[in-house]
Design a protein around this motif. Structure first.
Motif, short mmCIF file in Angstrom:
data_model
loop_
_atom_site.label_atom_id
_atom_site.label_comp_id
_atom_site.label_asym_id
_atom_site.label_seq_id
_atom_site.Cartn_x
_atom_site.Cartn_y
_atom_site.Cartn_z
N UNK A 90 -0.17 5.46 7.44
CA UNK A 90 0.01 4.14 7.08
C UNK A 90 -1.28 3.22 7.62
N UNK A 91 -1.70 3.63 8.72
CA UNK A 91 -2.90 2.68 9.45
C UNK A 91 -4.04 3.18 8.71
N UNK A 92 -4.27 4.30 8.44
CA UNK A 92 -5.43 4.68 7.56
C UNK A 92 -5.37 3.91 6.29
N UNK A 93 -4.51 4.27 5.54
CA UNK A 93 -4.53 3.66 4.23
C UNK A 93 -4.66 2.07 4.28
N UNK A 94 -4.05 1.25 5.05
CA UNK A 94 -4.16 -0.12 5.57
C UNK A 94 -5.75 -0.36 5.62
N UNK A 95 -6.31 0.42 6.58
CA UNK A 95 -7.80 0.33 6.76
C UNK A 95 -8.67 0.58 5.53
N UNK A 96 -8.38 1.53 4.69
CA UNK A 96 -9.00 1.79 3.54
C UNK A 96 -9.00 0.42 2.57
N UNK A 97 -7.73 -0.03 2.58
CA UNK A 97 -7.38 -1.33 1.72
C UNK A 97 -8.17 -2.59 2.17
N UNK A 98 -8.06 -2.65 3.60
CA UNK A 98 -8.97 -3.88 4.12
C UNK A 98 -10.52 -3.65 3.62
N UNK A 99 -10.66 -2.45 4.01
CA UNK A 99 -12.30 -2.31 3.78
C UNK A 99 -12.69 -2.25 2.13
N UNK A 100 -11.92 -2.30 1.32
CA UNK A 100 -12.07 -2.54 0.04
C UNK A 100 -11.96 -3.97 -0.18
N UNK A 101 -11.07 -4.69 0.30
CA UNK A 101 -11.12 -6.29 0.49
C UNK A 101 -12.17 -6.71 1.04
N UNK A 102 -12.83 -6.28 2.02
CA UNK A 102 -13.80 -7.01 2.47
C UNK A 102 -15.17 -6.52 1.59
N UNK A 103 -15.17 -5.55 1.01
CA UNK A 103 -16.51 -5.23 0.14
C UNK A 103 -16.49 -6.21 -1.09
N UNK A 104 -15.50 -6.79 -1.36
CA UNK A 104 -15.19 -7.68 -2.57
C UNK A 104 -15.28 -8.93 -2.08
#
Length: 123
Positions: free
Chosen positions: A61-75
């Motif tokens: 769950x933490x890893x999935x949330x980190x990927x989601x946050x990284x995607x948001x950061x990139x955008x």
């Protein structure tokens, strides 16, 4: 072939002849093979049961949330929103590291061997 294996094969052949497998979901599609080689053999059944029940370990769950946050950061453009996302991502990384340390993953030889590949995949 043992007696039980032979009996099972006979029952399967009879059911196929009666057409009992004709309307199963996924008919004609390749089976999804699950690679459980990274899960210790004595834990595989428990892992499969939890997965089928929809349970997701906290690390995942933490890893999935980190990927989601990284995607948001990139955008995201520079500003207070981006700073808030960076802070959230940092907190998630810290929580994942604490959890990994708590569960002994950081001293696990398999984890150390694949750690860099795992981190690259998550980033």
């Amino acid at each position: 072939m043992g007696l039980l294996s032979w009996l099972a094969e006979q029952k399967i052949a009879e059911a196929m002849a009666r057409g009992e497998f004709d309307d199963l979901p996924g008919k004609g599609k390749p089976l999804k093979v699950e690679d459980l080689s990274g899960v210790p053999e004595d834990l595989r059944m428990a892992y499969k049961l939890m997965k089928n029940a929809g349970y997701v370990p906290e690390e995942i769950q933490l890893q999935q949330e980190m990927v989601r946050l990284a995607d948001l950061l990139a955008a995201c453009e520079e500003g207070p929103e981006k700073q808030a996302l960076k802070k959230q991502l940092s907190e998630q990384r810290l929580r994942l590291n604490l959890l990994a340390d708590e569960r002994g993953l950081l001293t696990n030889p398999a984890f150390r061997q694949y750690e860099e590949a795992i981190r690259r995949k998550l980033e």
